[in-house]
Design a protein around this motif. Structure first.
Motif, PDB file in Angstrom:
ATOM      1  N   GLU A  15       2.703   7.198   7.548  1.00 16.36           N
ATOM      2  CA  GLU A  15       2.250   8.057   6.446  1.00 16.36           C
ATOM      3  C   GLU A  15       3.244   9.208   6.212  1.00 16.36           C
ATOM      4  O   GLU A  15       3.598   9.512   5.074  1.00 16.36           O
ATOM      5  N   SER A  19       5.254   9.344   2.804  1.00 13.24           N
ATOM      6  CA  SER A  19       4.844  10.324   1.797  1.00 13.24           C
ATOM      7  C   SER A  19       5.414  11.723   1.967  1.00 13.24           C
ATOM      8  O   SER A  19       5.407  12.500   1.025  1.00 13.24           O
ATOM      9  N   THR A  91       1.033  11.665  -2.685  1.00  8.94           N
ATOM     10  CA  THR A  91       0.938  10.943  -1.404  1.00  8.94           C
ATOM     11  C   THR A  91      -0.059   9.782  -1.519  1.00  8.94           C
ATOM     12  O   THR A  91       0.344   8.634  -1.559  1.00  8.94           O
ATOM     13  N   ALA A  92      -1.353  10.105  -1.623  1.00  7.89           N
ATOM     14  CA  ALA A  92      -2.363   9.040  -1.646  1.00  7.89           C
ATOM     15  C   ALA A  92      -2.332   8.235  -2.940  1.00  7.89           C
ATOM     16  O   ALA A  92      -2.197   7.004  -2.920  1.00  7.89           O
ATOM     17  N   SER A  95       0.589   5.854  -3.398  1.00 10.18           N
ATOM     18  CA  SER A  95       0.572   4.594  -2.650  1.00 10.18           C
ATOM     19  C   SER A  95      -0.406   3.585  -3.267  1.00 10.18           C
ATOM     20  O   SER A  95      -0.248   2.383  -3.093  1.00 10.18           O
ATOM     21  N   ILE A 101      -0.310   0.605  -0.611  1.00  9.89           N
ATOM     22  CA  ILE A 101      -1.606   0.486   0.067  1.00  9.89           C
ATOM     23  C   ILE A 101      -1.933  -0.991   0.330  1.00  9.89           C
ATOM     24  O   ILE A 101      -2.524  -1.350   1.345  1.00  9.89           O
ATOM     25  N   LEU A 115      -7.510   5.715   5.042  1.00  8.64           N
ATOM     26  CA  LEU A 115      -7.814   6.847   4.161  1.00  8.64           C
ATOM     27  C   LEU A 115      -7.947   8.152   4.949  1.00  8.64           C
ATOM     28  O   LEU A 115      -7.534   9.216   4.477  1.00  8.64           O
ATOM     29  N   LYS A 118      -4.537   9.519   5.670  1.00 12.93           N
ATOM     30  CA  LYS A 118      -3.989  10.162   4.476  1.00 12.93           C
ATOM     31  C   LYS A 118      -4.647  11.525   4.245  1.00 12.93           C
ATOM     32  O   LYS A 118      -3.985  12.509   3.918  1.00 12.93           O
ATOM     33  N   THR A 119      -5.981  11.556   4.402  1.00 15.37           N
ATOM     34  CA  THR A 119      -6.723  12.801   4.155  1.00 15.37           C
ATOM     35  C   THR A 119      -6.329  13.874   5.176  1.00 15.37           C
ATOM     36  O   THR A 119      -6.106  15.033   4.811  1.00 15.37           O
ATOM     37  N   CYS A 121      -3.565  14.167   6.849  1.00 19.53           N
ATOM     38  CA  CYS A 121      -2.201  14.667   6.560  1.00 19.53           C
ATOM     39  C   CYS A 121      -2.217  15.664   5.407  1.00 19.53           C
ATOM     40  O   CYS A 121      -1.567  16.708   5.471  1.00 19.53           O
ATOM     41  N   VAL A 122      -2.979  15.324   4.380  1.00 16.09           N
ATOM     42  CA  VAL A 122      -2.969  16.156   3.176  1.00 16.09           C
ATOM     43  C   VAL A 122      -3.759  17.463   3.390  1.00 16.09           C
ATOM     44  O   VAL A 122      -3.619  18.406   2.616  1.00 16.09           O
ATOM     45  N   MET A 170      -8.812  13.398  -3.381  1.00 16.83           N
ATOM     46  CA  MET A 170      -8.766  12.063  -2.786  1.00 16.83           C
ATOM     47  C   MET A 170      -9.782  11.154  -3.471  1.00 16.83           C
ATOM     48  O   MET A 170      -9.511   9.980  -3.721  1.00 16.83           O
TER      49      MET A 170
END
Lengths: 268, 302
Positions: A15, A19, A91-92, A95, A101, A115, A118-119, A121-122, A170
């Motif tokens: 990830e 991203s 980012t999310a 993808s 994805i 998910l 991703k969440t 990280c963000v 998200m």
């Protein structure tokens, strides 16, 4: 257990590699650092022109040393509702749109984990940068020690806000699977929230729920919007309840987003 | 009870709004090198996405490696996949990314060995975004082998490749199959390629499995003892020749082309056929033998 952890770490590394390569983190850090630096420079300029103004900045108008901490972050309270959704879109949502994805979901990974990675990280990256900037700025700008409670309220505001904005964005990314839609949502959210925050008809708690970071800033600077927009100052209890509601909304939205993602069709 | 099939598809249908991508598709794939052939829009990619758990079927069921497709993660633990035009992290190095994917599979494979296997030993540290299309496909193959799979699914593995790149990719796939004996399913619309390497094939059209069997059986059944005439008016000439000179089973393949079955040597009827054509002012351009998978496919689909 060790293998599961290695698998999870591999997902985080992918990830980050996918991203958060140049210039995403660098750009984000620059934005976050530059805003308080700008505030600091303005303050010092004012003080150096007229040393008497130091007193003005420290005590005269606001009375709290925490005001300076809040002032440093003021630009970011306005920027954050736009910044986080734009980050999510890069980012999310990206993808989803470019099809990575799909590639990722051909590996033996759970959709929920994908998910969540991703969440997380963000959330961690911008909130971590904000926290670092905030703590880093304290010794440079504050003539006297800040109140610990103010620091904790401000940081809590930062993390809950990033959590709320990240999960909201998200959800938009999962529903639309489009970079542009997620970014437009961010812009719209960033424009609408200040209007609501400064509307006297909106209750205090609702204002805290909408942007906990901004509410924390207003609280510790004792910066009553009443003076500017006719709204009342947020009492501590409202701030605490607002934080709690905002946190709960975030968790409910996260659960719903995960549920939606596990049922959505990828690349259909 | 273990099944002898690597994939079993039972009456699967899939609708995207008003479009029916799969129509009660039935398919049984035995271990080996299996080709799924069909024109664009036949439903090949939709079928593969259902098998991978990326999308859900509207009705019907399927099993992969004797597991129901609802057990998607368990299936993905035992298969390797290369999607059509796969998106990979451009900023990551080839080896760096492969290493992480190996960890996700929980495998102990050496990334350098895998990269060497697909001929990418000189590009291990190069960023994926800087690899050529052929190299990216090779990396995709290495990624498909990352978890020591029992089955590999490749969707249009030669798309975006030039002719030498395609040949290299087919050689690589054939080499890897014979070396590892892992079952490989290749979905493609380029029949000549599948004919070169696949032992079994299935023809798909409009979401259905039209014909299935070994590559040789299908060619023999649909293309052996069959001939094709290219002429200026296929419809008229086909009507003229129907039932004459031992010509049978005439199929129109277009305004200028038809095929027919003839059990003896074609040389014996070339002259009378040309005379018949000349009598109607029809010009014959070519009389040819049909004997490829492509011809068999055309016969079946027409």
């Amino acid at each position: 257990m060790k293998q599961k952890l290695a698998k999870l770490m591999a997902q985080f590394q992918i990830e980050i590699g996918m991203s958060y390569r140049f210039p995403v983190i660098e750009g984000l850090a620059a934005l976050i650092f530059l805003t308080p630096i700008e505030a600091a420079v303005l303050t010092w300029n004012a003080v150096s022109i007229n040393p008497d103004r130091l007193e003005y900045f420290v005590f005269a108008e606001f009375g709290f040393s925490g005001m300076h901490l809040g002032n440093l972050m003021f630009g970011l309270t306005q920027l954050l509702p736009i910044l986080v959704p734009v980050l999510v879109s890069f980012t999310a949502a990206k993808s989803f749109e470019d099809g990575y994805i799909q590639t990722l979901l051909t590996y033996p990974v759970e959709r929920v984990t994908v998910l969540l990675v991703k969440t997380i990280c963000v959330i961690i990256i911008p909130a971590g940068l904000l926290t670092f900037t905030y703590l880093f700025a304290i010794p440079f700008i504050i003539p006297q020690a800040p109140l610990i409670s103010h620091v904790s309220i401000m940081l809590l505001g930062v993390w809950i806000s990033v959590l709320l904005f990240a999960i909201l964005s998200m959800l938009v990314a999962v529903i639309t699977k489009k970079v542009s839609a997620t970014a437009i949502f961010g812009l719209a959210f960033g424009i609408v929230t200040p209007i609501l925050l400064n509307n006297p008809a909106v209750p205090n708690i609702a204002r805290v729920v909408l942007n906990p970071f901004d509410a924390a800033y207003r609280y510790i600077t004792n910066h009553s919007s009443y003076m500017m927009f006719g709204t009342e100052m947020t009492p501590l209890i409202d701030l605490q309840i607002g934080f709690g509601i905002s946190l709960m909304i975030s968790l409910v939205l996260l659960t719903f987003t995960l549920w939606l993602f596990t049922r959505s069709e990828i690349g259909g | 009870m273990t099944s002898r099939f690597v994939v079993e598809v039972d009456k699967i249908s899939k609708n995207f709004g008003p479009v029916q991508a799969l129509d009660e598709l039935e398919l049984k794939i035995e271990p080996g090198l299996f080709g799924i052939i069909g024109p664009n829009g036949a439903g090949k990619t939709t079928l593969l996405r259902i098998l991978l758990g990326l999308i859900q079927p509207s009705s019907g069921s399927a099993r992969v490696l004797d597991m129901d497709i609802s057990q998607s993660k368990k299936i993905r633990e035992r298969i390797g996949v290369l999607l059509e035009n796969p998106t990979l992290p451009k900023a990551m190095g080839a080896r760096e990314y492969l290493s992480q994917v190996i960890k996700i599979y929980g495998s102990t494979n050496d990334p350098d060995e895998l990269l060497e296997l697909v001929g990418l030993q000189d590009a291990t540290n190069r960023q994926i975004g800087h690899l050529s299309a052929g190299m990216r496909q090779r990396l995709g193959i290495a990624l498909a082998f990352a978890g020591n799979p029992d089955l590999i699914i490749l969707d249009e593995p030669t798309s975006n490749l030039d002719v030498p790149g395609r040949e290299q990719m087919l050689d690589l796939l054939s080499h890897l199959y014979h070396k590892s004996k892992v079952s490989i399913i290749i979905a493609s619309h380029i029949l000549s390629e599948l004919e070169q390497i696949c032992t079994h094939v299935a023809f798909m059209n409009r979401g259905k499995n039209v014909v299935q069997g070994t590559t040789n059986d299908i060619i023999e059944k649909y293309a052996l003892n069959r001939f094709r005439i290219r002429c200026s008016d296929a419809h008229t000439l086909a009507q003229l020749l129907d039932g004459k000179f031992g010509i049978e089973d005439i199929r129109l393949l277009g305004p200028n082309m038809f095929s027919f079955r003839y059990e003896n040597s074609i040389d014996s009827i070339v002259l009378p056929v040309r005379q018949e054509a000349e009598s109607c002012n029809i010009q014959i351009h070519r009389i040819e033998i049909i004997a490829s998978l492509e011809d068999a496919f055309r016969e079946v689909i027409q």
